[in-house]
Design a protein around this motif. Structure first.
Motif, mmCIF file in Angstrom:
data_model
loop_
_atom_site.group_PDB
_atom_site.id
_atom_site.type_symbol
_atom_site.label_atom_id
_atom_site.label_comp_id
_atom_site.label_asym_id
_atom_site.label_seq_id
_atom_site.Cartn_x
_atom_site.Cartn_y
_atom_site.Cartn_z
ATOM 1 N N ALA A 250 0.836 -1.202 0.000
ATOM 2 C CA ALA A 250 0.000 0.000 0.000
ATOM 3 C C ALA A 250 0.872 1.254 0.000
ATOM 4 O O ALA A 250 0.957 1.991 0.976
ATOM 5 C CB ALA A 250 -0.926 -0.002 1.207
ATOM 6 N N SER A 251 1.522 1.486 -1.136
ATOM 7 C CA SER A 251 2.368 2.662 -1.319
ATOM 8 C C SER A 251 2.401 2.981 -2.803
ATOM 9 O O SER A 251 1.983 2.177 -3.633
ATOM 10 C CB SER A 251 3.795 2.394 -0.814
ATOM 11 O OG SER A 251 4.417 1.400 -1.612
ATOM 12 N N LYS A 286 -1.205 1.964 6.136
ATOM 13 C CA LYS A 286 -0.993 2.921 7.222
ATOM 14 C C LYS A 286 -2.104 3.964 7.222
ATOM 15 O O LYS A 286 -2.802 4.154 6.232
ATOM 16 C CB LYS A 286 0.360 3.616 7.057
ATOM 17 C CG LYS A 286 1.558 2.683 7.069
ATOM 18 C CD LYS A 286 2.849 3.458 6.876
ATOM 19 C CE LYS A 286 4.060 2.533 6.841
ATOM 20 N NZ LYS A 286 5.326 3.272 6.632
ATOM 21 N N GLU A 287 -2.237 4.643 8.335
ATOM 22 C CA GLU A 287 -3.262 5.686 8.449
ATOM 23 C C GLU A 287 -3.024 6.811 7.455
ATOM 24 O O GLU A 287 -3.954 7.417 6.944
ATOM 25 C CB GLU A 287 -3.270 6.248 9.880
ATOM 26 C CG GLU A 287 -3.908 5.335 10.912
ATOM 27 C CD GLU A 287 -5.392 5.166 10.708
ATOM 28 O OE1 GLU A 287 -6.059 6.162 10.329
ATOM 29 O OE2 GLU A 287 -5.893 4.052 10.884
ATOM 30 N N SER A 288 -1.771 7.090 7.172
ATOM 31 C CA SER A 288 -1.425 8.225 6.307
ATOM 32 C C SER A 288 -1.140 7.797 4.866
ATOM 33 O O SER A 288 -0.366 8.431 4.172
ATOM 34 C CB SER A 288 -0.193 8.945 6.873
ATOM 35 O OG SER A 288 0.902 8.043 6.979
ATOM 36 N N ASN A 289 -1.748 6.684 4.426
ATOM 37 C CA ASN A 289 -1.479 6.180 3.082
ATOM 38 C C ASN A 289 -1.781 7.214 2.005
ATOM 39 O O ASN A 289 -2.824 7.867 2.017
ATOM 40 C CB ASN A 289 -2.328 4.930 2.808
ATOM 41 C CG ASN A 289 -1.526 3.666 3.014
ATOM 42 O OD1 ASN A 289 -0.581 3.662 3.788
ATOM 43 N ND2 ASN A 289 -1.878 2.613 2.319
ATOM 44 N N SER A 290 -0.857 7.341 1.071
ATOM 45 C CA SER A 290 -1.052 8.223 -0.074
ATOM 46 C C SER A 290 -0.552 7.510 -1.321
ATOM 47 O O SER A 290 0.599 7.089 -1.377
ATOM 48 C CB SER A 290 -0.274 9.534 0.124
ATOM 49 O OG SER A 290 -0.389 10.358 -1.018
ATOM 50 N N ILE A 291 -1.430 7.344 -2.291
ATOM 51 C CA ILE A 291 -1.094 6.674 -3.545
ATOM 52 C C ILE A 291 -1.132 7.697 -4.663
ATOM 53 O O ILE A 291 -2.181 8.260 -4.979
ATOM 54 C CB ILE A 291 -2.067 5.523 -3.860
ATOM 55 C CG1 ILE A 291 -2.225 4.584 -2.654
ATOM 56 C CG2 ILE A 291 -1.608 4.753 -5.094
ATOM 57 C CD1 ILE A 291 -0.948 3.885 -2.253
ATOM 58 N N LYS A 295 -5.166 10.395 -1.092
ATOM 59 C CA LYS A 295 -5.361 9.677 0.164
ATOM 60 C C LYS A 295 -6.161 8.405 -0.116
ATOM 61 O O LYS A 295 -7.196 8.437 -0.776
ATOM 62 C CB LYS A 295 -6.124 10.549 1.160
ATOM 63 C CG LYS A 295 -5.354 11.770 1.643
ATOM 64 C CD LYS A 295 -4.367 11.387 2.738
ATOM 65 C CE LYS A 295 -3.706 12.633 3.338
ATOM 66 N NZ LYS A 295 -2.783 12.285 4.415
ATOM 67 N N ALA A 296 -5.676 7.292 0.382
ATOM 68 C CA ALA A 296 -6.366 6.025 0.172
ATOM 69 C C ALA A 296 -6.007 5.062 1.293
ATOM 70 O O ALA A 296 -4.852 4.657 1.419
ATOM 71 C CB ALA A 296 -5.992 5.433 -1.177
ATOM 72 N N ILE A 302 -7.570 2.250 -2.984
ATOM 73 C CA ILE A 302 -6.272 2.130 -3.639
ATOM 74 C C ILE A 302 -6.438 1.595 -5.054
ATOM 75 O O ILE A 302 -5.768 2.051 -5.990
ATOM 76 C CB ILE A 302 -5.339 1.222 -2.815
ATOM 77 C CG1 ILE A 302 -4.970 1.908 -1.491
ATOM 78 C CG2 ILE A 302 -4.076 0.868 -3.601
ATOM 79 C CD1 ILE A 302 -4.207 1.034 -0.524
ATOM 80 N N ALA A 303 -7.353 0.646 -5.231
ATOM 81 C CA ALA A 303 -7.620 0.090 -6.567
ATOM 82 C C ALA A 303 -8.108 1.178 -7.523
ATOM 83 O O ALA A 303 -7.721 1.205 -8.700
ATOM 84 C CB ALA A 303 -8.653 -1.029 -6.469
ATOM 85 N N LYS A 304 -8.944 2.084 -7.030
ATOM 86 C CA LYS A 304 -9.438 3.181 -7.875
ATOM 87 C C LYS A 304 -8.294 4.117 -8.265
ATOM 88 O O LYS A 304 -8.244 4.600 -9.401
ATOM 89 C CB LYS A 304 -10.539 3.945 -7.140
ATOM 90 C CG LYS A 304 -11.840 3.151 -6.996
ATOM 91 C CD LYS A 304 -12.899 3.952 -6.259
ATOM 92 C CE LYS A 304 -14.204 3.156 -6.150
ATOM 93 N NZ LYS A 304 -15.253 3.909 -5.406
ATOM 94 N N CYS A 305 -7.383 4.362 -7.323
ATOM 95 C CA CYS A 305 -6.207 5.178 -7.644
ATOM 96 C C CYS A 305 -5.368 4.503 -8.720
ATOM 97 O O CYS A 305 -4.846 5.163 -9.635
ATOM 98 C CB CYS A 305 -5.363 5.392 -6.384
ATOM 99 S SG CYS A 305 -6.111 6.471 -5.131
ATOM 100 N N MET A 306 -5.233 3.196 -8.635
ATOM 101 C CA MET A 306 -4.470 2.442 -9.619
ATOM 102 C C MET A 306 -5.119 2.516 -10.996
ATOM 103 O O MET A 306 -4.433 2.645 -12.021
ATOM 104 C CB MET A 306 -4.312 0.986 -9.162
ATOM 105 C CG MET A 306 -3.427 0.848 -7.923
ATOM 106 S SD MET A 306 -3.527 -0.775 -7.113
ATOM 107 C CE MET A 306 -2.689 -1.812 -8.294
#
Length: 365
Positions: A250-251, A286-291, A295-296, A302-306
């Motif tokens: 998750a990065s 992590k709480e501060s995940n950013s992709i 923010k995700a 995260i899949a939508k960001c991908m």
């Protein structure tokens, strides 16, 4: 080879153990040893007079550690109480249904995403729930499953060629499979074996038969394999699977590695198989995940960001979307997972981690 020198000391200890076991066996030998799973008259892949599951249980009855073994591994042992857990009744019924016919679960992803850790803890969780579970380590290069815990290292040994024997030479499964703990078994290659790519180590054309055979002998079979093995060498791994867990860190770097690997699949049928069977597991959340600056926190987000990244790169829709995969799950980041490596037991002995993996199984099935 340099890496073999790392295991010389351990081999000397193993020789001591073997000597102790030989002395014990001479003193306590009885006629029951004639029914050992190591019967050379057995046909390959379970066509012996006794079922492979019975053979493995016989092996389990005769694998208690000697005092010498306990002393050798004592310095690395970290015994912890196994906390009780329970799963939802509907999930339990679904697991029983899958177990009744055998279920091949392929855990894959890019290197560094945490495939081995997820595969090991998933298999440990299934075993803890009472299902006879086999781990198959298809990573012929790194072989991290051989040292993800002290238990797997001890079972496989530094020089194990069991997987090669079972697939390439038709070794009887009862001889190739090692017992990790109650309900959990493993087959793979030892950490000191020379590293070669998948197609240089195993007969690719024999993989599908192997996967079919082990599925008939175990309730769940969890495969640990880099995604490159499936894309470059053996798409049968995905085809023969019942469930596929695609692990992605998750990065931004983790997401980009996964995107690149998936977009480089040239075989359209394999691409379709992946997107139809895959549950996307985002690891180290992590709480501060950013992709890619967005923010995700959840796997679906995260899949939508991908998907957005793929559209930016290609300039058009390619017909497959990460956000349309059959399931999504997250494994939260914790330094406890790093502490797990080469220690006794599994993180799933802890209730908090066990519940996380029970939720993962819910999304997978």
């Amino acid at each position: 080879m340099g890496i073999k020198n790392l295991f010389n000391k351990n081999r000397e200890k193993e020789e001591v153990i073997e000597k102790v076991n030989e002395d014990d066996n001479k003193e306590y030998e009885d006629d029951s040893t004639e029914s050992s799973i190591y019967d050379d008259d057995s046909d390959i892949y379970g066509n012996s007079d006794t079922n492979i599951s019975e053979s493995i249980y016989e092996q389990q009855d005769n694998t208690e550690e000697t005092d010498a073994q306990s002393e050798i591994y004592e310095s690395k042992a970290e015994d912890s109480e196994i906390e009780e857990i329970s799963v939802d009744k509907k999930i339990d019924e679904k697991l029983k249904s899958l177990a009744s016919n055998g279920c091949n679960i392929v855990v894959t992803g890019c290197k560094g995403s945490g495939v081995t850790s997820v595969a090991y803890n998933m298999a440990s969780m299934l075993a803890r729930l009472g299902y006879r579970t086999l781990i198959v380590d298809f990573d012929t290069v790194d072989r991290a499953m051989s040292y993800v815990s002290e238990d797997t290292y001890r079972c496989l040994g530094a020089d194990s060629m069991a997987l090669e024997g079972a697939i390439n030479q038709g070794m009887h499964l009862g001889r190739a499979v090692s017992i990790v703990k109650n309900n959990l078994y493993i087959i793979g290659l030892g950490a000191a074996i020379d590293a070669y790519e998948f197609d240089q180590t195993l007969k690719v054309e024999a993989v599908s038969r192997f996967m079919s055979d082990v599925k008939s002998q175990f309730q769940f079979v969890v495969y640990d394999t880099p995604i490159e093995n499936i894309i470059k060498y053996c798409k049968d791994i995905a085809v023969m699977s019942d469930k596929v867990a695609l692990v992605s860190e998750a990065s931004t770097s983790g997401a980009m590695k996964t995107i690149t690997a998936m977009m480089n699949i040239e075989d359209e049928s394999l691409m379709q198989t992946f997107f139809n069977k895959c549950t996307l597991i985002c690891n180290k959340v992590k709480e501060s995940n950013s992709i890619m600056g967005a923010k995700a926190k959840s796997a679906r987000a995260i899949a939508k960001c991908m998907d957005n990244v793929v559209k930016d790169i290609t300039g058009e829709s390619i017909g497959h979307y990460f956000s349309n995969m059959r399931g999504f799950a997250e494994v939260a980041w914790s330094d406890k997972y790093d502490e797990q490596w080469f220690r006794k037991g599994s993180m799933c002995n802890k209730k908090e981690i066990a519940m996380e993996y029970s939720r993962l199984l819910v999304n997978l099935i």
